[in-house]
Design a protein around this motif. Structure first.
Motif, PDB file in Angstrom:
ATOM      1  N   ARG A 110       6.454  12.821 -17.116  1.00 49.51           N
ATOM      2  CA  ARG A 110       7.137  12.293 -18.414  1.00 49.51           C
ATOM      3  C   ARG A 110       6.067  11.483 -18.812  1.00 49.51           C
ATOM      4  NH1 ARG A 110      12.950  12.973 -18.845  1.00 49.51           N
ATOM      5  NH2 ARG A 110      13.262  15.174 -18.736  1.00 49.51           N
ATOM      6  N   ARG A 111       6.090  11.345 -20.611  1.00 52.34           N
ATOM      7  CA  ARG A 111       5.521  10.380 -21.298  1.00 52.34           C
ATOM      8  C   ARG A 111       6.486   9.123 -21.233  1.00 52.34           C
ATOM      9  NH1 ARG A 111       3.330  13.215 -26.373  1.00 52.34           N
ATOM     10  NH2 ARG A 111       4.990  14.619 -25.892  1.00 52.34           N
ATOM     11  N   THR A 112       7.865   9.236 -20.965  1.00 62.74           N
ATOM     12  CA  THR A 112       8.668   8.084 -20.898  1.00 62.74           C
ATOM     13  C   THR A 112       8.740   7.432 -19.727  1.00 62.74           C
ATOM     14  OG1 THR A 112      10.474   9.862 -20.548  1.00 62.74           O
ATOM     15  CG2 THR A 112       9.956   9.165 -22.682  1.00 62.74           C
ATOM     16  N   PHE A 113       7.702   7.463 -18.939  1.00 62.22           N
ATOM     17  CA  PHE A 113       7.419   7.079 -17.565  1.00 62.22           C
ATOM     18  C   PHE A 113       7.928   5.466 -17.512  1.00 62.22           C
ATOM     19  CE2 PHE A 113       5.889   6.601 -13.267  1.00 62.22           C
ATOM     20  CZ  PHE A 113       5.197   5.413 -13.304  1.00 62.22           C
ATOM     21  N   SER A 114       7.621   4.807 -18.518  1.00 61.25           N
ATOM     22  CA  SER A 114       7.973   3.555 -18.459  1.00 61.25           C
ATOM     23  C   SER A 114       9.591   3.333 -18.567  1.00 61.25           C
ATOM     24  CB  SER A 114       7.345   2.915 -19.818  1.00 61.25           C
ATOM     25  OG  SER A 114       7.908   3.146 -20.708  1.00 61.25           O
ATOM     26  N   GLY A 115      10.256   4.165 -18.485  1.00 66.22           N
ATOM     27  CA  GLY A 115      11.799   3.957 -18.573  1.00 66.22           C
ATOM     28  C   GLY A 115      12.368   4.239 -17.247  1.00 66.22           C
ATOM     29  N   TYR A 116      11.582   4.403 -16.265  1.00 66.53           N
ATOM     30  CA  TYR A 116      11.915   4.789 -14.976  1.00 66.53           C
ATOM     31  C   TYR A 116      11.650   3.388 -13.876  1.00 66.53           C
ATOM     32  CZ  TYR A 116      12.845   9.360 -16.444  1.00 66.53           C
ATOM     33  OH  TYR A 116      13.404  10.398 -17.097  1.00 66.53           O
ATOM     34  N   GLY A 117      12.432   3.084 -13.055  1.00 69.89           N
ATOM     35  CA  GLY A 117      12.059   2.305 -11.939  1.00 69.89           C
ATOM     36  C   GLY A 117      11.575   3.064 -10.768  1.00 69.89           C
ATOM     37  N   MET A 118      10.760   2.784 -10.046  1.00 65.93           N
ATOM     38  CA  MET A 118      10.088   3.700  -9.041  1.00 65.93           C
ATOM     39  C   MET A 118      10.027   2.826  -7.811  1.00 65.93           C
ATOM     40  SD  MET A 118       8.776   5.988 -10.905  1.00 65.93           S
ATOM     41  CE  MET A 118       7.839   6.910  -9.873  1.00 65.93           C
ATOM     42  N   GLY A 119      10.300   3.841  -6.745  1.00 62.93           N
ATOM     43  CA  GLY A 119      10.220   3.380  -5.291  1.00 62.93           C
ATOM     44  C   GLY A 119       9.546   4.270  -4.421  1.00 62.93           C
ATOM     45  N   TRP A 120       8.878   3.729  -3.251  1.00 65.84           N
ATOM     46  CA  TRP A 120       8.146   4.600  -2.277  1.00 65.84           C
ATOM     47  C   TRP A 120       9.238   4.503  -1.207  1.00 65.84           C
ATOM     48  CZ3 TRP A 120       4.091   7.524  -2.583  1.00 65.84           C
ATOM     49  CH2 TRP A 120       3.178   7.376  -3.676  1.00 65.84           C
ATOM     50  N   PHE A 121       9.592   5.478  -0.462  1.00 66.05           N
ATOM     51  CA  PHE A 121      10.330   5.654   0.829  1.00 66.05           C
ATOM     52  C   PHE A 121       9.379   6.534   1.894  1.00 66.05           C
ATOM     53  CE2 PHE A 121      14.874   4.554  -0.194  1.00 66.05           C
ATOM     54  CZ  PHE A 121      14.371   4.475  -1.687  1.00 66.05           C
ATOM     55  N   ARG A 122       9.550   6.278   3.114  1.00 64.13           N
ATOM     56  CA  ARG A 122       9.035   7.000   4.327  1.00 64.13           C
ATOM     57  C   ARG A 122       9.837   7.576   5.194  1.00 64.13           C
ATOM     58  NH1 ARG A 122       5.645   2.038   7.103  1.00 64.13           N
ATOM     59  NH2 ARG A 122       7.492   1.225   8.288  1.00 64.13           N
ATOM     60  N   GLN A 123       9.523   8.602   5.801  1.00 69.87           N
ATOM     61  CA  GLN A 123      10.270   9.137   7.013  1.00 69.87           C
ATOM     62  C   GLN A 123       9.451   9.570   8.215  1.00 69.87           C
ATOM     63  OE1 GLN A 123      12.886  12.483   5.887  1.00 69.87           O
ATOM     64  NE2 GLN A 123      14.174  12.213   7.593  1.00 69.87           N
ATOM     65  N   ALA A 124       9.550   8.914   9.337  1.00 67.97           N
ATOM     66  CA  ALA A 124       8.801   9.373  10.327  1.00 67.97           C
ATOM     67  C   ALA A 124       9.548  10.565  11.237  1.00 67.97           C
ATOM     68  CB  ALA A 124       8.625   7.947  11.094  1.00 67.97           C
ATOM     69  N   PRO A 125       8.948  11.136  11.937  1.00 63.96           N
ATOM     70  CA  PRO A 125       9.544  12.158  12.842  1.00 63.96           C
ATOM     71  C   PRO A 125      10.843  11.787  13.523  1.00 63.96           C
ATOM     72  CG  PRO A 125       7.269  12.403  12.915  1.00 63.96           C
ATOM     73  CD  PRO A 125       7.297  11.138  12.327  1.00 63.96           C
ATOM     74  N   GLY A 126      11.708  12.203  13.412  1.00 61.46           N
ATOM     75  CA  GLY A 126      12.982  12.052  14.270  1.00 61.46           C
ATOM     76  C   GLY A 126      13.680  10.828  13.941  1.00 61.46           C
ATOM     77  N   LYS A 127      13.143  10.236  12.380  1.00 56.75           N
ATOM     78  CA  LYS A 127      13.998   9.279  12.018  1.00 56.75           C
ATOM     79  C   LYS A 127      14.488   9.424  10.499  1.00 56.75           C
ATOM     80  CE  LYS A 127      11.285   5.785  14.710  1.00 56.75           C
ATOM     81  NZ  LYS A 127      10.544   4.615  14.424  1.00 56.75           N
ATOM     82  N   GLU A 128      15.315   8.603  10.393  1.00 57.09           N
ATOM     83  CA  GLU A 128      16.005   8.764   8.743  1.00 57.09           C
ATOM     84  C   GLU A 128      14.938   8.165   7.804  1.00 57.09           C
ATOM     85  OE1 GLU A 128      20.648   8.413   9.808  1.00 57.09           O
ATOM     86  OE2 GLU A 128      19.704   6.743   8.805  1.00 57.09           O
ATOM     87  N   ARG A 129      15.036   8.432   6.614  1.00 60.52           N
ATOM     88  CA  ARG A 129      14.237   8.262   5.716  1.00 60.52           C
ATOM     89  C   ARG A 129      14.384   6.718   5.327  1.00 60.52           C
ATOM     90  NH1 ARG A 129      13.984  11.899   0.444  1.00 60.52           N
ATOM     91  NH2 ARG A 129      15.893  11.211   0.333  1.00 60.52           N
ATOM     92  N   GLU A 130      13.480   5.808   5.139  1.00 61.50           N
ATOM     93  CA  GLU A 130      13.623   4.441   4.823  1.00 61.50           C
ATOM     94  C   GLU A 130      12.894   3.977   3.559  1.00 61.50           C
ATOM     95  OE1 GLU A 130      12.142   2.148   8.167  1.00 61.50           O
ATOM     96  OE2 GLU A 130      10.220   2.716   7.811  1.00 61.50           O
ATOM     97  N   PHE A 131      13.546   2.794   3.007  1.00 57.48           N
ATOM     98  CA  PHE A 131      12.751   2.202   1.853  1.00 57.48           C
ATOM     99  C   PHE A 131      11.723   1.528   2.267  1.00 57.48           C
ATOM    100  CE2 PHE A 131      12.554  -0.275  -1.814  1.00 57.48           C
ATOM    101  CZ  PHE A 131      12.437  -1.476  -1.604  1.00 57.48           C
TER     102      PHE A 131
END
Length: 125
Positions: free
Chosen positions: A25-46
């Protein structure tokens, strides 16, 4: 908004990688952004988050001082610079976008409405 993460790979401990996430989207500046990760056998984490303007960033304690989140609104992209990588950083990394106003935290999964497909990061010891 559609998100496309890239930049993952195999790296030795102590090395660096830079993840990128391109938004449709060209309205990208209207979004907060995050990165998460998920290791094998674990829950997704911030991992990290950044507000719409980039004026506020937030990091999980486990990556603080090693990872840096940034964004380029002109390129509709958010980045995660990862330095001093450790084997425990091995995971699939996901970028996510939210159109909610920042009210102190973007750390929860349910803060986000849009998710990318993930990119694998593997850190060997």
């Amino acid at each position: 908004v559609q998100l496309q993460a890239s930049g993952g790979g195999l790296v030795q401990a102590g090395g660096s990688l830079r993840l990128s996430c391109a938004a449709s989207r060209r309205t990208f500046s209207g979004y907060g952004m995050g990165w998460f990760r998920q290791a094998p056998g674990k829950e997704r984490e911030f991992v990290a988050a950044i507000t719409r303007s980039g004026s506020i960033t937030d990091y999980a304690e486990s990556v603080k001082g090693r990872f840096t989140i940034s964004r380029d609104n002109a390129k509709n992209s958010v980045y995660l610079q990862m330095n001093s990588l450790k084997p425990e950083d091995t995971a699939v990394y996901y970028c996510a976008a939210t159109d909610r106003y920042y009210i102190g935290s973007y750390r929860e999964d349910n803060d986000y409405d849009y998710w990318g497909q993930g990119t694998q990061v593997t850190v060997s010891s």
